[in-house]
Enzyme design. Sequence first.
Site, PDB file in Angstrom:
ATOM      1  N   ILE A   1      -5.780  77.651  57.856  1.00  0.00           N
ATOM      2  CA  ILE A   1      -4.482  76.684  58.128  1.00  0.00           C
ATOM      3  C   ILE A   1      -5.140  75.367  58.133  1.00  0.00           C
ATOM      4  O   ILE A   1      -5.740  74.812  58.949  1.00  0.00           O
ATOM      5  CB  ILE A   1      -3.661  76.671  59.328  1.00  0.00           C
ATOM      6  CG1 ILE A   1      -3.080  78.396  59.245  1.00  0.00           C
ATOM      7  CG2 ILE A   1      -2.559  75.941  59.603  1.00  0.00           C
ATOM      8  CD1 ILE A   1      -2.129  79.074  60.317  1.00  0.00           C
ATOM      9  N   PRO A   2      -4.928  74.424  56.971  1.00  0.00           N
ATOM     10  CA  PRO A   2      -5.601  73.093  56.789  1.00  0.00           C
ATOM     11  C   PRO A   2      -5.215  71.841  57.691  1.00  0.00           C
ATOM     12  O   PRO A   2      -4.805  70.927  56.978  1.00  0.00           O
ATOM     13  CB  PRO A   2      -5.566  72.856  55.308  1.00  0.00           C
ATOM     14  CG  PRO A   2      -4.086  73.655  55.012  1.00  0.00           C
ATOM     15  CD  PRO A   2      -4.002  74.656  55.807  1.00  0.00           C
ATOM     16  N   CYS A   3      -5.277  72.196  58.892  1.00  0.00           N
ATOM     17  CA  CYS A   3      -4.786  70.784  59.704  1.00  0.00           C
ATOM     18  C   CYS A   3      -6.001  69.534  59.372  1.00  0.00           C
ATOM     19  O   CYS A   3      -5.570  68.446  59.761  1.00  0.00           O
ATOM     20  CB  CYS A   3      -5.114  71.129  61.277  1.00  0.00           C
ATOM     21  SG  CYS A   3      -6.569  71.811  61.847  1.00  0.00           S
ATOM     22  N   HIS A   4      -7.121  69.805  58.846  1.00  0.00           N
ATOM     23  CA  HIS A   4      -7.887  68.816  58.362  1.00  0.00           C
ATOM     24  C   HIS A   4      -7.297  67.662  57.444  1.00  0.00           C
ATOM     25  O   HIS A   4      -7.631  66.907  57.077  1.00  0.00           O
ATOM     26  CB  HIS A   4      -9.263  69.428  57.881  1.00  0.00           C
ATOM     27  CG  HIS A   4      -9.127  70.166  56.780  1.00  0.00           C
ATOM     28  ND1 HIS A   4      -8.879  71.566  56.659  1.00  0.00           N
ATOM     29  CD2 HIS A   4      -9.098  69.973  55.388  1.00  0.00           C
ATOM     30  CE1 HIS A   4      -8.993  72.079  55.576  1.00  0.00           C
ATOM     31  NE2 HIS A   4      -9.095  70.823  54.618  1.00  0.00           N
TER      32      HIS A   4
END
Length: 164
Positions: free
Chosen positions: A126-129
Site C-alpha cells: 500500500i504505497p504511502c511513500h
Amino acid sequence: MQETQITYYKTPIGIAKITGDKNGIQSVSVLDDDVVAAELLNQTVPFCLQDCVIQLEEYFKGKRASFGLTVNPKGTPFQIKVWKSLLKIPYGKTKSYLEQSKTLGDTKAIRAVATANGKNPLWIIIPCHRVIGSDGSLTGYAGGIWRKKWLLAHENPVKQQSLF
C-alpha cells in the site's frame, strides 16, 4: 483461529518483516535494525507468505509495478478507506496529502489522512511513500525519509538523455 505466520526478507533498504495467514498479508514493515539472525533470513518461507516475498523481490528488481496479493490489514474503517485510496496512486507518481484528502471528500481531514498513512501496516504494497507535501517535500514516512526518497527514485528513475 488461523495462526499468524512471520518471515523476513532482505531488501536493498532494510529487512522486511512480513506477517499474515491464509486470509491474507497483515503487515509488511521494515526493520531499522539490520541485525536479524541469519537463520531467520534463511528460514523456509511459510506457504501463505511466499507470494508476497516473490512479488517484493520482483518490485525491487524493477519487474513489478503493482501487487496482486490478498491483503488483510488491521485498522479502523477510516484507516482502511485511506489505505484503499493509496492503491489508486499509480506507480512512479506522487500525490500530496491535500490531494489525497480531496479524493476522500474532505480537505479538512488532511491531518487525519496523514496520520492514517503513517499507520499503514503494508509497507510498499500500500504505497504511502507516494504521498508528499503540497510543496513537493518528502514529509513524513514511518520507514524514514531516506527510504521514501529511495522508493520514489526506484519507481521513477532519472532517464539519461541521449546526447545524439
